[in-house]
Design a protein around this motif. Structure first.
Motif, mmCIF file in Angstrom:
data_model
loop_
_atom_site.group_PDB
_atom_site.id
_atom_site.type_symbol
_atom_site.label_atom_id
_atom_site.label_comp_id
_atom_site.label_asym_id
_atom_site.label_seq_id
_atom_site.Cartn_x
_atom_site.Cartn_y
_atom_site.Cartn_z
ATOM 1 N N ILE A 151 -52.451 -19.151 -1.574
ATOM 2 C CA ILE A 151 -51.610 -18.172 -1.814
ATOM 3 C C ILE A 151 -50.027 -18.115 -1.055
ATOM 4 C CG2 ILE A 151 -52.911 -16.714 -3.267
ATOM 5 C CD1 ILE A 151 -53.121 -14.990 0.059
ATOM 6 N N GLN A 152 -50.243 -19.428 -0.109
ATOM 7 C CA GLN A 152 -49.341 -19.671 1.179
ATOM 8 C C GLN A 152 -48.009 -20.057 0.510
ATOM 9 O OE1 GLN A 152 -49.723 -18.180 3.671
ATOM 10 N NE2 GLN A 152 -52.235 -17.524 3.666
ATOM 11 N N LYS A 153 -48.037 -21.303 -0.412
ATOM 12 C CA LYS A 153 -46.938 -21.143 -0.907
ATOM 13 C C LYS A 153 -45.402 -20.534 -1.808
ATOM 14 C CE LYS A 153 -48.157 -26.575 -0.233
ATOM 15 N NZ LYS A 153 -47.699 -27.648 -1.341
ATOM 16 N N SER A 154 -47.144 -19.807 -3.121
ATOM 17 C CA SER A 154 -45.854 -19.165 -3.713
ATOM 18 C C SER A 154 -45.256 -17.022 -2.629
ATOM 19 C CB SER A 154 -46.660 -18.665 -5.333
ATOM 20 O OG SER A 154 -48.112 -17.668 -4.982
ATOM 21 N N LEU A 170 -60.385 -11.734 -4.390
ATOM 22 C CA LEU A 170 -58.908 -12.601 -5.162
ATOM 23 C C LEU A 170 -57.871 -11.871 -5.680
ATOM 24 C CD1 LEU A 170 -57.944 -15.412 -3.970
ATOM 25 C CD2 LEU A 170 -59.218 -16.143 -6.726
ATOM 26 N N SER A 171 -57.964 -11.601 -6.558
ATOM 27 C CA SER A 171 -57.127 -11.246 -7.879
ATOM 28 C C SER A 171 -56.174 -10.023 -7.113
ATOM 29 C CB SER A 171 -57.688 -10.227 -9.018
ATOM 30 O OG SER A 171 -58.109 -11.560 -9.867
ATOM 31 N N VAL A 172 -56.838 -9.282 -6.296
ATOM 32 C CA VAL A 172 -56.173 -7.886 -5.473
ATOM 33 C C VAL A 172 -55.682 -8.236 -4.570
ATOM 34 C CG1 VAL A 172 -56.907 -5.557 -4.411
ATOM 35 C CG2 VAL A 172 -57.808 -6.244 -7.033
ATOM 36 N N ILE A 173 -55.944 -9.216 -3.805
ATOM 37 C CA ILE A 173 -55.022 -10.143 -2.540
ATOM 38 C C ILE A 173 -53.494 -10.806 -2.964
ATOM 39 C CG2 ILE A 173 -55.057 -12.220 -1.066
ATOM 40 C CD1 ILE A 173 -57.715 -11.819 -0.271
ATOM 41 N N LEU A 174 -53.552 -11.328 -4.340
ATOM 42 C CA LEU A 174 -52.317 -12.179 -5.151
ATOM 43 C C LEU A 174 -51.715 -10.685 -5.961
ATOM 44 C CD1 LEU A 174 -54.498 -14.718 -7.169
ATOM 45 C CD2 LEU A 174 -53.241 -14.817 -4.752
ATOM 46 N N TRP A 175 -52.894 -9.501 -6.548
ATOM 47 C CA TRP A 175 -51.722 -8.320 -6.534
ATOM 48 C C TRP A 175 -51.044 -7.745 -5.123
ATOM 49 C CZ3 TRP A 175 -54.367 -3.287 -7.374
ATOM 50 C CH2 TRP A 175 -53.030 -2.082 -7.917
ATOM 51 N N SER A 176 -51.477 -7.582 -4.568
ATOM 52 C CA SER A 176 -50.976 -6.882 -2.930
ATOM 53 C C SER A 176 -49.680 -7.897 -2.279
ATOM 54 C CB SER A 176 -52.179 -7.102 -2.081
ATOM 55 O OG SER A 176 -53.346 -6.063 -2.238
ATOM 56 N N TYR A 210 -52.959 -3.129 5.655
ATOM 57 C CA TYR A 210 -52.101 -2.758 6.852
ATOM 58 C C TYR A 210 -51.900 -4.154 7.221
ATOM 59 C CZ TYR A 210 -50.438 -0.624 10.935
ATOM 60 O OH TYR A 210 -50.111 0.440 12.080
ATOM 61 N N LEU A 211 -52.930 -4.537 7.697
ATOM 62 C CA LEU A 211 -52.584 -5.830 8.332
ATOM 63 C C LEU A 211 -52.100 -7.433 8.232
ATOM 64 C CD1 LEU A 211 -55.466 -5.559 11.320
ATOM 65 C CD2 LEU A 211 -53.715 -4.792 11.535
ATOM 66 N N VAL A 212 -51.647 -7.390 6.621
ATOM 67 C CA VAL A 212 -51.337 -8.345 6.412
ATOM 68 C C VAL A 212 -49.769 -7.758 5.694
ATOM 69 C CG1 VAL A 212 -51.827 -11.048 4.449
ATOM 70 C CG2 VAL A 212 -53.584 -9.337 5.967
ATOM 71 N N THR A 213 -49.789 -6.569 4.759
ATOM 72 C CA THR A 213 -48.375 -6.476 4.054
ATOM 73 C C THR A 213 -48.165 -5.260 4.703
ATOM 74 O OG1 THR A 213 -50.001 -4.898 2.445
ATOM 75 C CG2 THR A 213 -50.215 -7.327 1.968
ATOM 76 N N ASN A 214 -47.161 -5.014 4.049
ATOM 77 C CA ASN A 214 -46.268 -3.971 4.786
ATOM 78 C C ASN A 214 -47.360 -2.638 4.390
ATOM 79 O OD1 ASN A 214 -43.816 -5.025 5.951
ATOM 80 N ND2 ASN A 214 -43.426 -5.000 4.112
ATOM 81 N N CYS A 215 -48.041 -2.620 3.317
ATOM 82 C CA CYS A 215 -48.744 -1.519 3.147
ATOM 83 C C CYS A 215 -49.451 -0.079 3.579
ATOM 84 C CB CYS A 215 -49.823 -1.840 1.096
ATOM 85 S SG CYS A 215 -49.892 -0.669 0.929
ATOM 86 N N LEU A 216 -49.529 0.614 3.609
ATOM 87 C CA LEU A 216 -50.176 1.705 4.411
ATOM 88 C C LEU A 216 -51.457 2.230 3.258
ATOM 89 C CD1 LEU A 216 -46.881 3.698 6.413
ATOM 90 C CD2 LEU A 216 -48.665 1.665 6.963
ATOM 91 N N GLU A 217 -52.420 1.875 3.492
ATOM 92 C CA GLU A 217 -53.377 2.569 2.777
ATOM 93 C C GLU A 217 -54.501 3.230 3.212
ATOM 94 O OE1 GLU A 217 -55.724 0.424 -0.642
ATOM 95 O OE2 GLU A 217 -54.583 -1.317 0.723
ATOM 96 N N MET A 218 -55.476 3.858 2.370
ATOM 97 C CA MET A 218 -56.051 5.085 2.720
ATOM 98 C C MET A 218 -56.735 4.914 1.572
ATOM 99 S SD MET A 218 -54.340 7.582 5.024
ATOM 100 C CE MET A 218 -53.239 8.630 4.171
ATOM 101 N N THR A 219 -58.326 5.328 2.465
ATOM 102 C CA THR A 219 -59.747 5.986 1.136
ATOM 103 C C THR A 219 -59.279 6.893 0.907
ATOM 104 O OG1 THR A 219 -60.249 3.468 2.148
ATOM 105 C CG2 THR A 219 -62.119 5.247 0.705
ATOM 106 N N SER A 278 -47.754 -10.241 -3.901
ATOM 107 C CA SER A 278 -47.090 -10.802 -5.120
ATOM 108 C C SER A 278 -46.002 -9.743 -5.259
ATOM 109 C CB SER A 278 -48.040 -10.858 -6.727
ATOM 110 O OG SER A 278 -48.194 -9.746 -7.413
ATOM 111 N N GLN A 279 -46.853 -8.167 -4.664
ATOM 112 C CA GLN A 279 -45.682 -6.179 -5.533
ATOM 113 C C GLN A 279 -45.105 -6.126 -3.432
ATOM 114 O OE1 GLN A 279 -44.357 -5.896 -7.781
ATOM 115 N NE2 GLN A 279 -45.737 -6.772 -9.212
ATOM 116 N N PRO A 280 -44.479 -5.464 -3.407
ATOM 117 C CA PRO A 280 -43.937 -5.303 -1.786
ATOM 118 C C PRO A 280 -44.548 -3.680 -1.631
ATOM 119 C CG PRO A 280 -42.002 -4.593 -3.455
ATOM 120 C CD PRO A 280 -42.768 -5.576 -4.102
ATOM 121 N N PHE A 281 -45.816 -3.384 -1.906
ATOM 122 C CA PHE A 281 -46.588 -2.239 -1.743
ATOM 123 C C PHE A 281 -46.155 -1.677 -0.389
ATOM 124 C CE2 PHE A 281 -49.481 -3.758 -5.382
ATOM 125 C CZ PHE A 281 -48.782 -3.448 -5.969
ATOM 126 N N VAL A 282 -45.414 0.051 -0.929
ATOM 127 C CA VAL A 282 -45.577 0.733 0.680
ATOM 128 C C VAL A 282 -46.465 1.597 0.449
ATOM 129 C CG1 VAL A 282 -43.714 2.142 1.826
ATOM 130 C CG2 VAL A 282 -43.150 0.718 0.212
#
Length: 436
Positions: free
Chosen positions: A11-14, A230-236, A331-340, A238-242
């Motif tokens: 996923i790094q290049k894309s 893997l699908s959710v990692i790529l999805w995460s 939280y640590l890889v993307t800009n997204c704040l997520e909770m369970t 590919s979109q600027p989830f907040v």
């Protein structure tokens, strides 16, 4: 499909433009904003309160998108081990398009296949949003017109189908924790299958490397990575989830980062994230909107921890360590704040109880989505007015930056959002479209 192993990150290049950089920086002084809860409107008349197997789930999502085609679409982010699509339904006033200045939100349900309440709650939410928009509900129209909402009812459709062979008795059996649907078809726990980023983050912090967003380490791709993960990692990426929420079962509580115990490996020890105060405020949004969560003395506790008398929320690691969980990854890889969100003591209750669970959660689900608009949003531009990709926005007192991403190389607008209120800015960055 056999077990998948990867020798390097595919996923790094894309997605490299979504990763952080220190080339451009803006420093922002902020204070935390108190959140409010709006009253709910609309009716539940078009909701089908029952369990939905994969074919039923596919039908409901596609029927809903067809009925509300002007504001929704269905897409798949990948397939499960057994070939079932990981369906997502999107709601937006411009489906399929990221609109600069409009935040991206997501819900994910059913990571553990035998935790069925969250799956159905999201199916009901999908129907509620569509019917409410069609009926002219002002709150729902405002939410959809101002937000791009992604809802994945089931991340583990194979596990659910397996759990459904036993039905509502599945979670009560001694074998249900593993064999009957919790795991995917490769016997992988999807919420332990993401890279455990907290130890990486802490080690880089000790070496004084700037590490607010950490690259997925090479060793992770030599492990068994489930296709669903893997699908959710790529999805995460590919979109600027907040902002995001993951729906689970087995208790009634909101769990917030960190889930991982990091380098300590000490069970039931608070693992504080830099945005801990913000996570607790966001958790309170959901708790306050819920009919039972956090209502001490009014609700029978699920277990000895009795979260209802502890504010209805917990730090994840203080409850128990979850290395490789999705919310820490976000939280640590993307800009997204997520909770369970743990929604039920009984992971797979009888069908006659589903409407009650929906009514318990629907205000909380809407209020939490609305919280994505709390704070500031705008565009980072250079002196010539061109959008700055990978600009770093730093919050004084919070050791975790937010970065802009390049959404379209032909679009000069670069979007960011911090769920906090702006009070002062310094530096050379130009902000546009700020909201309070």
């Amino acid at each position: 499909m056999g077990k998948q192993m990867f020798s390097k990150p595919p996923i790094q290049k894309s997605h490299e433009l979504l990763l952080p950089t220190t080339k451009e920086s803006c420093w922002i002084l902020v204070f935390l904003l108190a959140f409010g809860v709006s009253s709910i409107h609309g009716d539940d008349g078009k909701i089908d309160f029952r369990y939905h197997h994969y074919l039923d789930l596919s039908r409901v999502l596609n029927d809903t998108a067809a009925s509300c085609h002007e504001i929704s679409r269905v897409y798949s982010v990948g397939k499960s081990v057994e070939g079932r699509d990981l369906w997502v339904i999107e709601f937006s006033d411009n489906p399929g398009v990221h609109e600069p200045g409009e935040p991206e939100f997501r819900y994910v349900g059913n990571m553990h296949g035998n935790e069925a309440v969250g799956r159905e709650i999201l199916v009901y939410l999908v129907q509620y949003l569509c019917s409410g928009y069609q009926a002219g509900d002002a709150r729902i129209r405002r939410l959809i017109d101002q937000t791009r909402i992604h809802i994945m009812p089931s991340m583990n459709p194979d596990g659910f189908e397996r759990a459904a062979t036993l039905g509502p008795d599945s979670p009560r059996t001694s074998t249900s924790w593993g064999s009957y649907g919790r795991l995917n078809s490769e016997r992988i726990d999807l919420n332990r299958n993401f890279p455990d980023m907290l130890p990486v983050w802490l080690l880089q912090e000790e070496s004084q490397r700037r590490n607010h967003h950490v690259e997925i380490p090479e060793w992770y791709w030599d492990t068994l990575v489930a296709p669903e993960t893997l699908s959710v990692i790529l999805w995460s990426l590919s979109q600027p989830f907040v902002l995001a929420g993951s729906l689970h079962g087995g208790s009634v509580v909101v769990s917030y980062p960190f889930d991982s115990c990091g380098l300590r490996k000490v069970m039931r020890s608070y693992s504080e994230a830099p945005d801990d105060a913000l996570f607790r405020k966001l958790a309170k949004v959901y708790v306050d909107g819920h009919r039972k969560m956090g209502k001490c003395g009014q609700v029978e506790p699920c277990n000895a921890r009795n979260f209802t008398c502890k504010g209805g929320m917990t730090n994840g690691a203080e409850w128990y360590c979850v290395p490789g969980g999705m919310q820490d990854f976000s939280y640590l890889v993307t800009n997204c704040l997520e909770m369970t969100f743990e929604l039920s003591c009984d992971k797979y209750p009888g069908e006659d109880e589903l409407q009650t669970y929906w009514e318990d959660n629907k205000e909380a689900l809407l209020s939490y989505m609305e919280a994505v608009h709390t704070g500031i949003k705008g565009f980072v531009r250079d002196g010539s007015g061109k959008g700055v990709a990978n600009a770093t926005i730093s919050v004084e007192g919070v050791d975790h930056d937010v970065t802009t991403g390049e959404l379209n190389i032909f679009d000069i607008k670069t979007y960011f959002l911090i769920p906090q209120r702006l009070t002062e800015t310094t530096g050379d960055c130009s902000f546009r479209g700020l909201t309070g």
